[in-house]
Enzyme design. Structure first.
Site, short mmCIF file in Angstrom:
data_model
loop_
_atom_site.label_atom_id
_atom_site.label_comp_id
_atom_site.label_asym_id
_atom_site.label_seq_id
_atom_site.Cartn_x
_atom_site.Cartn_y
_atom_site.Cartn_z
N ASP A 150 44.92 66.00 55.18
CA ASP A 150 44.25 64.84 54.60
C ASP A 150 45.21 64.02 53.76
O ASP A 150 45.28 62.79 53.89
CB ASP A 150 43.05 65.30 53.76
N THR A 180 40.22 74.11 53.92
CA THR A 180 41.41 74.95 54.07
C THR A 180 42.60 74.25 53.44
O THR A 180 42.57 73.03 53.22
CB THR A 180 41.73 75.20 55.57
N ASP A 212 36.06 63.30 56.38
CA ASP A 212 36.70 64.61 56.58
C ASP A 212 36.37 65.56 55.42
O ASP A 212 36.08 66.73 55.63
CB ASP A 212 38.20 64.49 56.84
N GLY A 213 36.39 65.04 54.20
CA GLY A 213 36.04 65.87 53.05
C GLY A 213 34.59 66.30 53.06
O GLY A 213 34.25 67.45 52.75
N ASP A 264 46.55 60.31 54.65
CA ASP A 264 46.36 59.20 53.70
C ASP A 264 47.67 58.46 53.45
O ASP A 264 47.74 57.24 53.50
CB ASP A 264 45.83 59.70 52.36
N ARG A 285 33.18 70.26 53.36
CA ARG A 285 32.21 70.90 52.46
C ARG A 285 30.94 71.32 53.21
O ARG A 285 30.43 72.42 53.01
CB ARG A 285 31.89 69.96 51.31
#
Length: 196
Positions: free
Chosen positions: A65, A58, A47-48, A69, A52
């Site tokens: 996220d 956002t 996702d990260g 987690d 990027r």
């Protein structure tokens, strides 16, 4: 395009479904459960990267996220509590520490006007290594997740590979919780220093 449909957020929704699947099947289907949990955690890596790559970072995505987690970790720790009743209190302690620490970090980072807790300066060398040395954070999270999954699977099957991975990675899980405790101390000082 709506922020809700950004690629990293779609990955986040899949992660939530996988964590919910783990919660539902965790006490009776180790294969589906371990697979669902693993997919949820692998999604954390992507996702990260997607945020990027597609320039879709956002505030909503960052919060999604972090909450995802915490939710997925809470799910596996709660199931481990149930599967290992004699040491279950350790999993509940880890769950509470994880939730409190991350909430505290988010609040303190905002209060102390830090961009992110991972980029904040620390007097603790272990945090400098953990957050700023390439791949240390990734390897610590990876080994911690392997430890939790192998602890989970070991309750159902006693395969030498699972047990070997479990014994090799549980020390990293413990070290990660030491790091989480140090984060609490660091941000306590941040808030105290800010108030004075």
């Amino acid at each position: 395009m709506s922020v809700y449909l950004y690629i990293p957020n779609l990955i986040g929704y899949v992660r939530i479904v996988c964590a919910l699947t783990f919660c539902y099947t965790g006490s009776f289907d180790p294969i589906i459960s371990a697979f669902a949990y693993s997919i949820s955690q692998i999604g954390d890596l992507f996702d990260g990267m997607a945020a990027r790559k597609f320039k879709q970072s956002t505030i909503f995505g960052s919060v999604l996220d972090m909450v995802t987690d915490r939710f997925s970790n809470a799910c596996i720790l709660a199931v481990l509590y149930k599967l290992y009743p004699t040491i279950g209190f350790l999993f509940l302690w880890a769950l509470a520490l994880d939730l409190v620490s991350h909430w505290y970090q988010m609040y303190a980072a905002l209060y102390c006007q830090e961009k992110h807790h991972k980029t904040a300066k620390s007097d603790f060398w272990i945090l400098e290594i953990y957050y700023k040395t390439p791949y240390v954070l990734f390897l610590m999270v990876l080994t911690s997740e392997i430890a939790m999954v192998t602890l989970y699977l070991n309750n159902f099957v006693q395969w030498w590979l699972i047990q070997g991975l479990m014994y090799a990675t549980v020390p990293f899980l413990l070290l990660k919780h030491v790091q989480i405790k140090i984060n609490l101390i660091v941000y306590k000082y941040c808030i105290i220093d800010k108030r004075e």
